[in-house]
Structures are given as structure tokens and as C-alpha cells.
Design a protein around this motif. Structure first.
Motif, mmCIF file in Angstrom:
data_model
loop_
_atom_site.group_PDB
_atom_site.id
_atom_site.type_symbol
_atom_site.label_atom_id
_atom_site.label_comp_id
_atom_site.label_asym_id
_atom_site.label_seq_id
_atom_site.Cartn_x
_atom_site.Cartn_y
_atom_site.Cartn_z
ATOM 1 N N LEU A 1 22.925 -5.752 -102.833
ATOM 2 C CA LEU A 1 23.304 -5.382 -101.477
ATOM 3 C C LEU A 1 23.924 -6.568 -100.749
ATOM 4 O O LEU A 1 24.886 -6.411 -99.986
ATOM 5 C CB LEU A 1 22.066 -4.881 -100.721
ATOM 6 N N TRP A 2 23.401 -7.763 -100.998
ATOM 7 C CA TRP A 2 23.978 -8.966 -100.383
ATOM 8 C C TRP A 2 25.402 -9.199 -100.880
ATOM 9 O O TRP A 2 26.302 -9.524 -100.092
ATOM 10 C CB TRP A 2 23.109 -10.191 -100.699
ATOM 11 N N SER B 1 27.664 -6.698 -99.224
ATOM 12 C CA SER B 1 27.914 -7.032 -97.811
ATOM 13 C C SER B 1 28.801 -8.268 -97.689
ATOM 14 O O SER B 1 29.604 -8.375 -96.755
ATOM 15 C CB SER B 1 26.591 -7.222 -97.066
ATOM 16 N N ALA C 1 32.212 -7.010 -98.159
ATOM 17 C CA ALA C 1 32.661 -6.290 -96.959
ATOM 18 C C ALA C 1 33.088 -7.265 -95.870
ATOM 19 O O ALA C 1 34.160 -7.111 -95.267
ATOM 20 C CB ALA C 1 31.546 -5.378 -96.450
ATOM 21 N N SER C 2 32.273 -8.294 -95.607
ATOM 22 C CA SER C 2 32.619 -9.248 -94.540
ATOM 23 C C SER C 2 33.888 -10.019 -94.884
ATOM 24 O O SER C 2 34.722 -10.287 -94.012
ATOM 25 C CB SER C 2 31.454 -10.217 -94.300
ATOM 26 N N LEU D 1 29.405 -3.997 -90.067
ATOM 27 C CA LEU D 1 29.720 -4.238 -91.473
ATOM 28 C C LEU D 1 30.028 -5.715 -91.726
ATOM 29 O O LEU D 1 29.700 -6.251 -92.783
ATOM 30 C CB LEU D 1 30.895 -3.369 -91.913
ATOM 31 N N THR D 2 30.662 -6.365 -90.755
ATOM 32 C CA THR D 2 30.909 -7.799 -90.879
ATOM 33 C C THR D 2 29.608 -8.578 -90.892
ATOM 34 O O THR D 2 29.434 -9.531 -91.667
ATOM 35 C CB THR D 2 31.779 -8.290 -89.709
ATOM 36 N N LEU E 1 26.469 -7.428 -91.464
ATOM 37 C CA LEU E 1 25.372 -6.901 -92.283
ATOM 38 C C LEU E 1 24.834 -7.940 -93.259
ATOM 39 O O LEU E 1 23.638 -7.954 -93.583
ATOM 40 C CB LEU E 1 25.853 -5.666 -93.050
ATOM 41 N N ILE E 2 25.693 -8.836 -93.715
ATOM 42 C CA ILE E 2 25.285 -9.852 -94.687
ATOM 43 C C ILE E 2 24.129 -10.695 -94.159
ATOM 44 O O ILE E 2 23.260 -11.121 -94.928
ATOM 45 C CB ILE E 2 26.493 -10.748 -95.068
ATOM 46 N N VAL F 1 20.845 -8.687 -94.424
ATOM 47 C CA VAL F 1 20.432 -8.646 -95.826
ATOM 48 C C VAL F 1 19.891 -10.010 -96.262
ATOM 49 O O VAL F 1 18.982 -10.094 -97.095
ATOM 50 C CB VAL F 1 21.610 -8.202 -96.722
ATOM 51 N N SER G 1 25.527 -17.451 -94.178
ATOM 52 C CA SER G 1 24.415 -16.708 -94.767
ATOM 53 C C SER G 1 23.576 -17.582 -95.695
ATOM 54 O O SER G 1 22.344 -17.587 -95.619
ATOM 55 C CB SER G 1 24.950 -15.496 -95.540
#
Length: 372
Positions: A183-184, A187, A190-191, A209-210, A212-213, A216, A273
């Protein structure tokens, strides 16, 4: 040391569903949250005070907006730590959203009213009924051209609420570390992809969505609690000092990234992140007493109040001419920054003590009463 090891051990993800229980707080992430709140003050102070602090402070300080994403990571970790694998039944859903609503809404509504009054007297303008409705429901981030929201610095609360709405779904796909890692990666993709789209910066950045990382990332730290506990035991009495050194080095790295200002080897969101994962993990292992003290714990506890109140403090200080007085001091830019930052931070923290005590805490207690 033994006490925090017990906390870490008790928070390990398990395969047995049980009734939701309250766990003792791990102080490290809360302390980081307090420092993140002070970092956000830096951003808005530089942007609003109209004081020449020097090019380095202006460049580096303006990038402290990244601290908001640390809030997101800590928030996700806190939720995962609090609930573990104990959700969700029908009653759990209801209780979860009631608690989350009463955690955010009372202070947010109070600040919304105050800022509406200020804006009316300064600009003879009031928010429209639709703006009030979107603000009251924390859904304004979903409306085009309204991502910033009406409350100063309040945009992140809409992102936070949308994350709460998604949390049950994310929870279902976050049952183990391998799934969370996938999932990471998704994401992160996505970012990175969204960052390449040609659009307004606000539309790109203030987007679930940007961001979300970062949520997660908090899940990932939660799924490493067992290993963090073992590492703490292996480091023994030096664990807190080593953790502090790691956090300090990561902070220096972030300052270097902010100062460089140019493109990174990897996407900036991925960089942030990874740094937040390292910082939160280190803070869980332990914090030395010169960092983990009553004042830093208060900053963490009142960080929500500090975050929402600081913009009004800066605004009113500017209206009162405080920053003009600071700018007139025959001193260097960095000294002027320290004076202005110290004043705004101390005044914000003082106000936040009362807003936390008389608005946040009663709101939380009201939410608990609604669960009875």
C-alpha cells in the motif's frame, strides 16, 4: 525502559479480535507532534510578518510546511496503536466517528466563529452558507477551489477527516506489514504521478491521494512495534540517547533538503515519508529527559490548539504593529526571527493551554458521554 517495552509489546498487532481497550500513550510521537506544530508557526511567521529574516531563514523556514505531513503520519500511527485489529462492528463504526468528530469539531468550530468575526470587521465579508456547511462537515477539501478552507491553516483538518472516512477500508487492507508495504508503494506511485500533473499547486498538494503516503507511513511504523521493542532492549540504557541522535540527524538532513531547494533523487513526498518513518520509530524507542519533559509533552498534547490558534496570533500581532517594532530593532535577520518566533510561540502556547483545557478536553469528554 521496561515500562515503554511493555507498551510496545502490548501494541503488537494480534490475530484475536477483542473489545476496544484504551492503551497508555507512547510519549515520543506526541512530542514530535508538538515540534511539528512549532514548525508550522515558522512557516506562517515568515510569510506574514513582512520582516527580512535573511535569505537562508526565508528559504528553509518556508519549507517547514512539510511538518503538516508529519502530523498525518503520527495521526495514522496513533489510530493504529489505539485500535490495533480490534475494529470494526456496527457499534465500533459509530463510536469511532463520534470520537473523531468530537476530537476535531469543538475547537474548529470555535476558531471558525472567531475568524468569521475578524474577517467581517476587516473585510465586511462573511462565509457563504455553502462554505459554512462544507467547513462544518470537514468536506471542503473535496470542493474545487475550496481546498484551503475558510479557517486559516485548517486545510489539513479536511484531509484528516477524509482519512477518517477511509480508515475502515484502509484498516481492512492493513492487516500485516507486507500488505501495508504494498500500500505504501502504491501511494508513493500515486503521489509521484500526481506531482507531475500540470495544475494549481494547491490542487496537487492538498489532495488525499497525494498525502495518503504519510498516513500509510504511520501504519508501517505500527507494524514495526515488535522490532522497535527488541531494538530498544538491545540498546539498553543508551536507547534514548541513540534515538535522540537519530532524530537530530534526520532533522539536519531535512534542513539540508530544504536549503538545497532543487530536485531530489526521489520524489519529495517519498523523501519526507521515509524521514518521518525514521523519526517516529526513533521516538518510540525512547526520548532522553532533556527532550521528554513536561513542556514538550504539553506541546504535544496541545498541538491541535497550537496549530489552529497560531494563525490568529500572528494576524493580531501584525495588526497591533508588533512585527514593525521587531523589524525596527537594530539586529540581524536571525535575531529578529528568534524574537518574533519566541513571542508568537509563547503567546500561542499560553492561549492553547486554555483552549485545550476549556474547549478540547470538554469536547473529548462530551464525545465519550455520547458513547454511553
Amino acid at each position: 525502559m521496561h515500562f515503554q517495552s511493555q507498551l510496545i509489546e502490548s501494541a503488537k498487532p494480534s490475530s484475536t479480535r477483542m473489545s476496544i481497550t484504551r492503551k497508555a500513550r507512547i510519549p515520543g510521537p506526541d512530542i514530535l507532534r508538538g515540534f511539528a506544530a512549532l514548525s508550522v508557526i515558522t512557516v506562517h511567521l515568515i510569510a506574514s510578518s513582512e520582516i527580512d529574516y535573511g535569505s537562508t531563514i526565508a528559504l528553509v523556514g518556508s519549507k517547514f510546511t512539510a511538518s503538516v505531513t508529519l502530523f498525518f503520519a503520527i495521526s495514522a500511527f496513533s489510530l493504529a496503536y489505539s485500535y490495533g485489529d480490534e475494529m470494526f462492528g456496527k457499534t465500533d463504526f459509530r463510536n469511532f466517528y463520534i470520537k473523531r468528530f468530537f476530537r476535531l469539531a469543538p475547537l474548529f468550530y470555535f476558531v471558525l466563529i472567531l475568524q468569521s468575526v475578524i474577517i467581517y470587521f476587516d473585510y465586511r465579508k462573511l462565509p457563504t452558507l455553502f462554505e459554512v456547511l462544507m467547513s462544518a462537515t470537514f468536506l471542503f477539501n473535496l470542493v474545487p477551489k475550496m481546498q484551503n478552507g475558510f479557517v486559516w491553516a485548517g486545510w489539513s483538518l479536511s484531509i484528516e477527516w477524509i482519512f477518517y472516512l477511509l480508515y475502515p477500508v484502509l484498516f481492512l487492507f492493513s492487516s500485516n506489514r507486507k500488505v501495508v508495504l504494498i500500500l505504501w508503494l502504491l501511494s508513493a506511485f500515486a503521489s509521484t504521478s500526481i506531482a507531475g500533473i500540470k495544475a494549481e499547486p494547491t490542487e496537487l498538494y492538498m489532495n488525499i491521494l497525494t498525502l495518503l503516503i504519510f498516513f500509510v507511513s504511520g501504519f508501517l511504523v505500527f507494524h514495526c512495534l515488535g522490532e522497535l521493542g527488541k531494538l530498544r532492549n538491545a540498546l539498553g540504557r543508551y536507547s534514548s540517547l541513540i534515538s535522540a541522535a537519530i532524530i537530530f540527524l534526520l532533522a539536519l538532513f531535512m534542513l539540508r533538503v530544504f536549503q538545497a531547494g532543487g530536485p531530489l533523487i526521489v520524489n519529495i513526498y517519498v523523501t519526507y515519508s521515509l524521514v518521518w518513518i525514521g523519526m517516529i520509530s526513533a521516538s518510540i524507542i525512547g526520548m532522553p529527559s532533556f527532550i521528554n519533559n513536561w513542556f514538550t509533552r504539553f506541546l504535544g498534547e496541545a498541538s491541535y490548539s497550537i496549530y489552529l490558534m497560531h494563525a490568529m496570533v500572528i494576524y493580531l500581532a501584525k495588526k497591533a504593529g508588533l512585527f514593525h517594532m521587531v523589524d525596527a530593532i537594530p539586529a540581524s535577520g536571525p535575531v529578529k526571527f528568534l524574537i518574533a518566533f519566541s513571542f508568537v510561540s509563547l503567546l500561542t502556547a499560553s492561549i492553547s493551554y486554555f483552549s485545550f483545557k476549556y474547549i478540547e478536553k470538554p469536547g473529548i469528554q462530551l464525545g465519550r458521554k455520547c458513547l454511553a
